[in-house]
Write a protein that holds these residues in place. Structure first.
Motif, short mmCIF file in Angstrom:
data_model
loop_
_atom_site.label_atom_id
_atom_site.label_comp_id
_atom_site.label_asym_id
_atom_site.label_seq_id
_atom_site.Cartn_x
_atom_site.Cartn_y
_atom_site.Cartn_z
N PHE A 16 0.86 -1.18 0.00
CA PHE A 16 0.00 0.00 0.00
C PHE A 16 0.90 1.22 0.00
CE2 PHE A 16 -2.45 -3.27 2.16
CZ PHE A 16 -3.70 -3.16 1.55
N HIS A 17 0.46 2.30 -0.66
CA HIS A 17 1.18 3.56 -0.50
C HIS A 17 0.19 4.72 -0.52
CE1 HIS A 17 1.37 4.16 -5.00
NE2 HIS A 17 1.40 5.43 -4.65
N VAL A 18 0.63 5.82 0.05
CA VAL A 18 -0.18 7.02 0.19
C VAL A 18 0.32 8.08 -0.79
CG1 VAL A 18 -0.77 8.91 1.79
CG2 VAL A 18 -0.67 6.55 2.62
N ASP A 19 -0.61 8.79 -1.40
CA ASP A 19 -0.27 9.96 -2.22
C ASP A 19 -0.63 11.21 -1.44
OD1 ASP A 19 0.54 8.38 -4.33
OD2 ASP A 19 -1.08 8.97 -5.67
N ILE A 20 0.32 12.14 -1.37
CA ILE A 20 0.11 13.44 -0.76
C ILE A 20 0.05 14.46 -1.90
CG2 ILE A 20 1.10 15.23 0.73
CD1 ILE A 20 0.45 12.81 2.35
N GLU A 21 -1.02 15.26 -1.96
CA GLU A 21 -1.08 16.31 -2.97
C GLU A 21 -0.71 17.63 -2.30
OE1 GLU A 21 -4.91 16.98 -4.74
OE2 GLU A 21 -5.91 17.15 -2.82
N THR A 22 -0.08 18.51 -3.08
CA THR A 22 0.42 19.75 -2.53
C THR A 22 0.44 20.85 -3.59
OG1 THR A 22 2.34 20.78 -1.43
CG2 THR A 22 2.81 19.05 -3.03
N ASP A 23 0.41 22.08 -3.11
CA ASP A 23 0.52 23.21 -4.03
C ASP A 23 1.99 23.58 -4.30
OD1 ASP A 23 1.13 24.39 -1.57
OD2 ASP A 23 -0.60 25.73 -1.58
N ASP A 24 2.93 22.85 -3.68
CA ASP A 24 4.36 23.09 -3.90
C ASP A 24 5.11 21.77 -3.68
OD1 ASP A 24 7.07 23.81 -3.80
OD2 ASP A 24 6.64 25.75 -2.87
N VAL A 25 5.30 21.01 -4.75
CA VAL A 25 5.91 19.69 -4.66
C VAL A 25 7.31 19.77 -4.04
CG1 VAL A 25 6.77 17.71 -5.99
CG2 VAL A 25 4.52 18.69 -6.51
N GLU A 26 8.11 20.73 -4.46
CA GLU A 26 9.48 20.83 -3.94
C GLU A 26 9.49 21.11 -2.44
OE1 GLU A 26 12.14 19.86 -5.58
OE2 GLU A 26 10.87 19.50 -7.32
N ALA A 27 8.65 22.05 -1.99
CA ALA A 27 8.61 22.39 -0.56
C ALA A 27 8.10 21.22 0.27
CB ALA A 27 7.74 23.63 -0.33
N GLU A 28 7.07 20.53 -0.21
CA GLU A 28 6.54 19.40 0.54
C GLU A 28 7.55 18.26 0.58
OE1 GLU A 28 3.56 17.13 2.72
OE2 GLU A 28 4.25 19.20 2.59
N THR A 29 8.25 18.04 -0.51
CA THR A 29 9.29 17.00 -0.53
C THR A 29 10.37 17.34 0.48
OG1 THR A 29 8.81 16.45 -2.84
CG2 THR A 29 10.98 15.81 -1.97
N ARG A 30 10.82 18.59 0.50
CA ARG A 30 11.84 19.01 1.49
C ARG A 30 11.34 18.80 2.91
NH1 ARG A 30 12.44 23.22 -2.07
NH2 ARG A 30 11.26 24.63 -0.72
N ARG A 31 10.08 19.13 3.18
CA ARG A 31 9.50 18.97 4.52
C ARG A 31 9.54 17.50 4.93
NH1 ARG A 31 4.82 17.90 7.41
NH2 ARG A 31 3.68 17.10 5.61
N LEU A 32 9.13 16.62 4.04
CA LEU A 32 9.09 15.19 4.37
C LEU A 32 10.50 14.59 4.47
CD1 LEU A 32 6.04 14.31 2.13
CD2 LEU A 32 6.08 14.47 4.64
N LEU A 33 11.44 15.06 3.65
CA LEU A 33 12.82 14.62 3.78
C LEU A 33 13.37 15.02 5.15
CD1 LEU A 33 14.22 15.44 0.22
CD2 LEU A 33 13.61 13.19 1.13
N GLY A 34 13.00 16.21 5.60
CA GLY A 34 13.42 16.68 6.91
C GLY A 34 12.85 15.85 8.06
N LEU A 35 11.74 15.18 7.81
CA LEU A 35 11.13 14.30 8.82
C LEU A 35 11.71 12.89 8.78
CD1 LEU A 35 7.40 15.38 8.40
CD2 LEU A 35 8.98 16.00 10.26
N GLY A 36 12.61 12.63 7.83
CA GLY A 36 13.27 11.32 7.78
C GLY A 36 13.00 10.49 6.55
N ALA A 37 12.21 10.99 5.61
CA ALA A 37 11.97 10.25 4.37
C ALA A 37 13.22 10.33 3.48
CB ALA A 37 10.78 10.84 3.63
N GLU A 38 13.31 9.42 2.52
CA GLU A 38 14.39 9.43 1.53
C GLU A 38 13.77 9.40 0.15
OE1 GLU A 38 17.03 6.15 2.20
OE2 GLU A 38 17.38 6.72 4.28
#
Length: 126
Positions: free
Chosen positions: A65-87
């Motif tokens: 299973f996987h989750v999709d997150i939609e955002t108005d700024d893909v780069e900013a949301e990716t940076r936020r999630l990377l900062g939380l420990g995602a790769e």
């Protein structure tokens, strides 16, 4: 600042089993299975979880299973999630695929929902 919300739950299924999986999940969840025109790898499970897109995605990989997150700024949301420990695992079109702590996958994509729904349900991040 940017905004994001959970958009979809995808049931990733090996391609040869995708139709049977869609039939199972549709019956199990009381949903209607509908192929998505122009996106043959997806079978929508309409009505499975109100307020959330649920679909079987045909993949050349293991079931998960996987989750999709939609955002108005893909780069900013990716940076936020990377900062939380995602790769970051990969990129496809405007989407980013991340592996989050625990090993699950998550995709970050531009807003796909109705703008009014996104406006009402998205969280705001600094």
């Amino acid at each position: 600042m940017h905004r994001s919300r959970v958009y979809a739950l995808l049931i990733d299924t090996p391609t040869p089993e995708a139709e049977a999986a869609a039939a199972f999940w549709a019956a199990a969840l009381g949903a209607t299975a509908r192929p998505l025109p122009g996106e043959e790898q997806f079978i929508s499970l309409h009505g499975a979880m109100p307020g959330l897109i649920v679909a079987v995605q045909s993949v050349d990989d293991a079931p998960r299973f996987h989750v999709d997150i939609e955002t108005d700024d893909v780069e900013a949301e990716t940076r936020r999630l990377l900062g939380l420990g995602a790769e970051e695992v990969s990129r496809w079109r405007e989407c980013r695929t991340l592996r989050v702590p625990g090993g699950h996958l998550m995709c970050v994509l531009p807003v796909h929902s109705d703008p009014a729904v996104f406006e009402a349900e998205a969280s705001t991040w600094p």
